[in-house]
Design a protein around this motif. Structure first.
Motif, PDB file in Angstrom:
ATOM      1  N   ASP A   1       0.892  -1.288   0.094  1.00 28.01           N
ATOM      2  CA  ASP A   1       0.189   0.133  -0.056  1.00 28.01           C
ATOM      3  C   ASP A   1       0.847   1.318  -0.075  1.00 28.01           C
ATOM      4  O   ASP A   1       0.398   2.492   0.371  1.00 28.01           O
ATOM      5  N   VAL A   2       2.191   1.050  -0.392  1.00 29.67           N
ATOM      6  CA  VAL A   2       3.007   2.205  -0.140  1.00 29.67           C
ATOM      7  C   VAL A   2       2.849   3.110  -1.711  1.00 29.67           C
ATOM      8  O   VAL A   2       2.161   2.585  -2.665  1.00 29.67           O
ATOM      9  N   VAL A   3       3.034   4.390  -1.838  1.00 32.36           N
ATOM     10  CA  VAL A   3       3.019   5.368  -2.881  1.00 32.36           C
ATOM     11  C   VAL A   3       3.826   4.675  -4.005  1.00 32.36           C
ATOM     12  O   VAL A   3       5.231   4.379  -3.678  1.00 32.36           O
ATOM     13  N   ASP A   4       3.372   4.755  -5.040  1.00 34.82           N
ATOM     14  CA  ASP A   4       4.054   4.386  -6.259  1.00 34.82           C
ATOM     15  C   ASP A   4       4.239   5.800  -7.023  1.00 34.82           C
ATOM     16  O   ASP A   4       3.560   5.835  -8.216  1.00 34.82           O
ATOM     17  N   THR A   5       4.998   6.562  -6.808  1.00 31.97           N
ATOM     18  CA  THR A   5       5.518   7.885  -7.607  1.00 31.97           C
ATOM     19  C   THR A   5       6.908   7.997  -7.981  1.00 31.97           C
ATOM     20  O   THR A   5       7.633   7.685  -7.051  1.00 31.97           O
TER      21      THR A   5
ATOM     22  N   PRO B   1      12.320   5.925  -4.645  1.00 29.71           N
ATOM     23  CA  PRO B   1      13.746   5.469  -4.931  1.00 29.71           C
ATOM     24  C   PRO B   1      13.554   4.161  -5.595  1.00 29.71           C
ATOM     25  O   PRO B   1      14.330   4.032  -6.567  1.00 29.71           O
ATOM     26  N   ALA B   2      12.975   3.156  -5.252  1.00 23.90           N
ATOM     27  CA  ALA B   2      13.068   1.763  -5.818  1.00 23.90           C
ATOM     28  C   ALA B   2      12.420   1.783  -7.331  1.00 23.90           C
ATOM     29  O   ALA B   2      12.918   1.427  -8.231  1.00 23.90           O
ATOM     30  N   LEU B   3      11.379   2.666  -7.594  1.00 26.09           N
ATOM     31  CA  LEU B   3      10.851   2.977  -8.843  1.00 26.09           C
ATOM     32  C   LEU B   3      11.780   3.621  -9.838  1.00 26.09           C
ATOM     33  O   LEU B   3      12.047   3.354 -10.795  1.00 26.09           O
ATOM     34  N   LEU B   4      12.458   4.526  -9.304  1.00 29.55           N
ATOM     35  CA  LEU B   4      13.460   5.514  -9.815  1.00 29.55           C
ATOM     36  C   LEU B   4      14.702   4.513 -10.101  1.00 29.55           C
ATOM     37  O   LEU B   4      15.035   4.690 -11.400  1.00 29.55           O
ATOM     38  N   LEU B   5      15.110   3.651  -9.391  1.00 25.41           N
ATOM     39  CA  LEU B   5      15.986   2.824  -9.846  1.00 25.41           C
ATOM     40  C   LEU B   5      15.666   1.873 -10.929  1.00 25.41           C
ATOM     41  O   LEU B   5      16.572   1.549 -11.805  1.00 25.41           O
ATOM     42  N   ILE B   6      14.380   1.423 -10.764  1.00 21.25           N
ATOM     43  CA  ILE B   6      14.093   0.510 -11.910  1.00 21.25           C
ATOM     44  C   ILE B   6      14.107   0.832 -13.039  1.00 21.25           C
ATOM     45  O   ILE B   6      14.516   0.565 -14.212  1.00 21.25           O
ATOM     46  N   VAL B   7      13.274   2.308 -13.229  1.00 21.06           N
ATOM     47  CA  VAL B   7      13.187   2.818 -14.307  1.00 21.06           C
ATOM     48  C   VAL B   7      14.463   3.404 -15.255  1.00 21.06           C
ATOM     49  O   VAL B   7      14.740   2.981 -16.298  1.00 21.06           O
ATOM     50  N   VAL B   8      15.381   3.910 -14.340  1.00 20.50           N
ATOM     51  CA  VAL B   8      16.812   4.361 -14.844  1.00 20.50           C
ATOM     52  C   VAL B   8      17.607   3.172 -15.162  1.00 20.50           C
ATOM     53  O   VAL B   8      18.256   3.088 -16.239  1.00 20.50           O
TER      54      VAL B   8
ATOM     55  N   VAL C   1       6.362  15.154   3.259  1.00 21.18           N
ATOM     56  CA  VAL C   1       4.911  14.944   3.327  1.00 21.18           C
ATOM     57  C   VAL C   1       4.751  13.092   3.218  1.00 21.18           C
ATOM     58  O   VAL C   1       4.060  12.629   4.148  1.00 21.18           O
ATOM     59  N   ARG C   2       5.583  12.552   2.248  1.00 25.92           N
ATOM     60  CA  ARG C   2       5.517  11.213   2.018  1.00 25.92           C
ATOM     61  C   ARG C   2       6.326  10.273   3.173  1.00 25.92           C
ATOM     62  O   ARG C   2       6.480   9.292   3.029  1.00 25.92           O
ATOM     63  N   TYR C   3       7.098  11.239   3.786  1.00 24.92           N
ATOM     64  CA  TYR C   3       7.784  10.370   4.737  1.00 24.92           C
ATOM     65  C   TYR C   3       7.114   9.396   5.806  1.00 24.92           C
ATOM     66  O   TYR C   3       5.992   9.666   6.139  1.00 24.92           O
ATOM     67  N   ARG C   4       7.703   8.358   6.143  1.00 27.42           N
ATOM     68  CA  ARG C   4       6.994   7.067   6.778  1.00 27.42           C
ATOM     69  C   ARG C   4       5.917   6.310   5.916  1.00 27.42           C
ATOM     70  O   ARG C   4       5.476   5.350   6.759  1.00 27.42           O
ATOM     71  N   GLU C   5       5.726   6.792   4.916  1.00 25.90           N
ATOM     72  CA  GLU C   5       4.846   5.970   3.935  1.00 25.90           C
ATOM     73  C   GLU C   5       5.702   5.129   3.068  1.00 25.90           C
ATOM     74  O   GLU C   5       5.251   4.380   2.262  1.00 25.90           O
ATOM     75  N   ASP C   6       7.052   5.506   2.963  1.00 21.46           N
ATOM     76  CA  ASP C   6       7.750   4.529   2.117  1.00 21.46           C
ATOM     77  C   ASP C   6       9.207   4.610   2.825  1.00 21.46           C
ATOM     78  O   ASP C   6       9.859   5.248   3.035  1.00 21.46           O
ATOM     79  N   GLN C   7       9.636   3.364   2.992  1.00 23.21           N
ATOM     80  CA  GLN C   7      10.875   2.828   3.964  1.00 23.21           C
ATOM     81  C   GLN C   7      11.847   3.279   3.158  1.00 23.21           C
ATOM     82  O   GLN C   7      12.865   4.038   3.835  1.00 23.21           O
ATOM     83  N   ASP C   8      12.221   3.257   1.835  1.00 23.24           N
ATOM     84  CA  ASP C   8      13.255   3.430   1.080  1.00 23.24           C
ATOM     85  C   ASP C   8      13.283   5.049   1.021  1.00 23.24           C
ATOM     86  O   ASP C   8      14.439   5.758   1.265  1.00 23.24           O
ATOM     87  N   LEU C   9      12.211   5.723   0.815  1.00 22.38           N
ATOM     88  CA  LEU C   9      12.193   7.140   0.987  1.00 22.38           C
ATOM     89  C   LEU C   9      12.564   7.941   2.178  1.00 22.38           C
ATOM     90  O   LEU C   9      13.290   8.787   2.314  1.00 22.38           O
TER      91      LEU C   9
END
Length: 281
Positions: free
Chosen positions: A39-43, A48-55, A119-127
């Protein structure tokens, strides 16, 4: 011939190194994505995880074209690799020019992006880990000041906030003593209620945006060297790809000319020349 082989294998080696690095980025990003809660944000801007995958995926595709094209002498793949690298290089130069000419706009967009991350702090462990690392590394807190953490629902400084961390800041904002062996994760509690000179005794009060800009200005030679090195490496790989394409076309043209010359010679050999001497000596 030796020069051509050197160009070919140098280009292959450079592309292979970046290909391996991109595969590692994808693996780390996928692992982090799987390890997260669903249920974490996918932006892209704050994940950071999604950014790593895209890059990593973009790098993987580009370097694969370079590796396979260089190894198999495939001009179509090398041309595609060359075109993508030229586009990336031009975009980087354009981004640098725009950033220099519109510094205020870039700073405003960066501040907005960093505030969104808070604002998204605590919603995403990597962030959360990334923000904690930045605040520890640059000895800062928040975007402009430590009171920016009031934008986060857990640290919001209001009487109606039921969180135990209300009016506080993350532990990564705290000033840790050198002889401190036990990490106090509650050191930032209630710090937003204090004045800046009082809070500065226990936490970093300067914002991270100011600290990062200050670090970049004081390490301008390092930043310019890294940026210039990256651009020169891209130009070097563009030159290698263009040279290999030119060599391949030259060899193909020579083979074509030799084939046409051989065909012409075979055609001429069907007829004997007039007044040929067929007598045995």
């Amino acid at each position: 011939m030796r020069g051509y082989r050197a160009i070919k294998y140098i280009l292959f080696f450079c592309c292979y190194v970046f290909w391996v690095v991109s595969a590692g980025l994808i693996a780390v990003g996928v692992y982090a994505k799987i390890a997260k809660e669903k249920d974490v944000v996918d932006t892209l801007t704050v994940d950071p995880a999604l950014l790593l995958i895209v890059v990593g995926s973009v790098m993987f595709l580009i370097t694969f074209l370079g590796c396979f094209g260089a190894l198999r002498n495939a001009t179509c793949l090398l041309k595609l690799f060359l075109g993508i690298l030229v586009v990336v290089l031009l975009l980087q130069i354009a981004a640098g020019v725009v950033g220099y000419l519109f510094t205020d706009m870039v700073m405003e967009r960066t501040e907005r992006l960093m505030m969104k991350a808070i604002v998204r702090y605590r919603e995403d462990q990597d962030l959360e880990n990334a923000i904690d690392f930045i605040q520890k590394k640059f000895q800062c807190c928040g975007v402009e000041s430590y009171k920016d953490w009031s934008h986060n629902v857990y640290f919001e400084c209001t009487d109606t906030n039921p969180s135990l961390e209300f009016c506080g800041v993350p532990f990564s904002c705290c000033i840790h003593l050198q002889n401190q062996t036990v990490l106090n994760t509650m050191c930032g509690y209630g710090m937003q209620q204090l004045q800046q000179h009082t809070a500065a005794q226990g936490i970093f009060t300067i914002g991270c945006l100011e600290k990062i800009v200050w670090w970049a200005k004081n390490n301008l030679l390092l930043v310019a060297g890294l940026t210039g090195g990256l651009l020169l490496l891209e130009v070097f790989m563009i030159g290698l790809a263009a040279t290999q394409i030119s060599r391949i076309k030259k060899v193909q043209q020579q083979k074509k000319e030799n084939a046409e010359r051989g065909k012409s010679e075979r055609k001429d050999s069907y007829w004997y020349p007039a007044f040929a001497n067929f007598d045995d000596e």
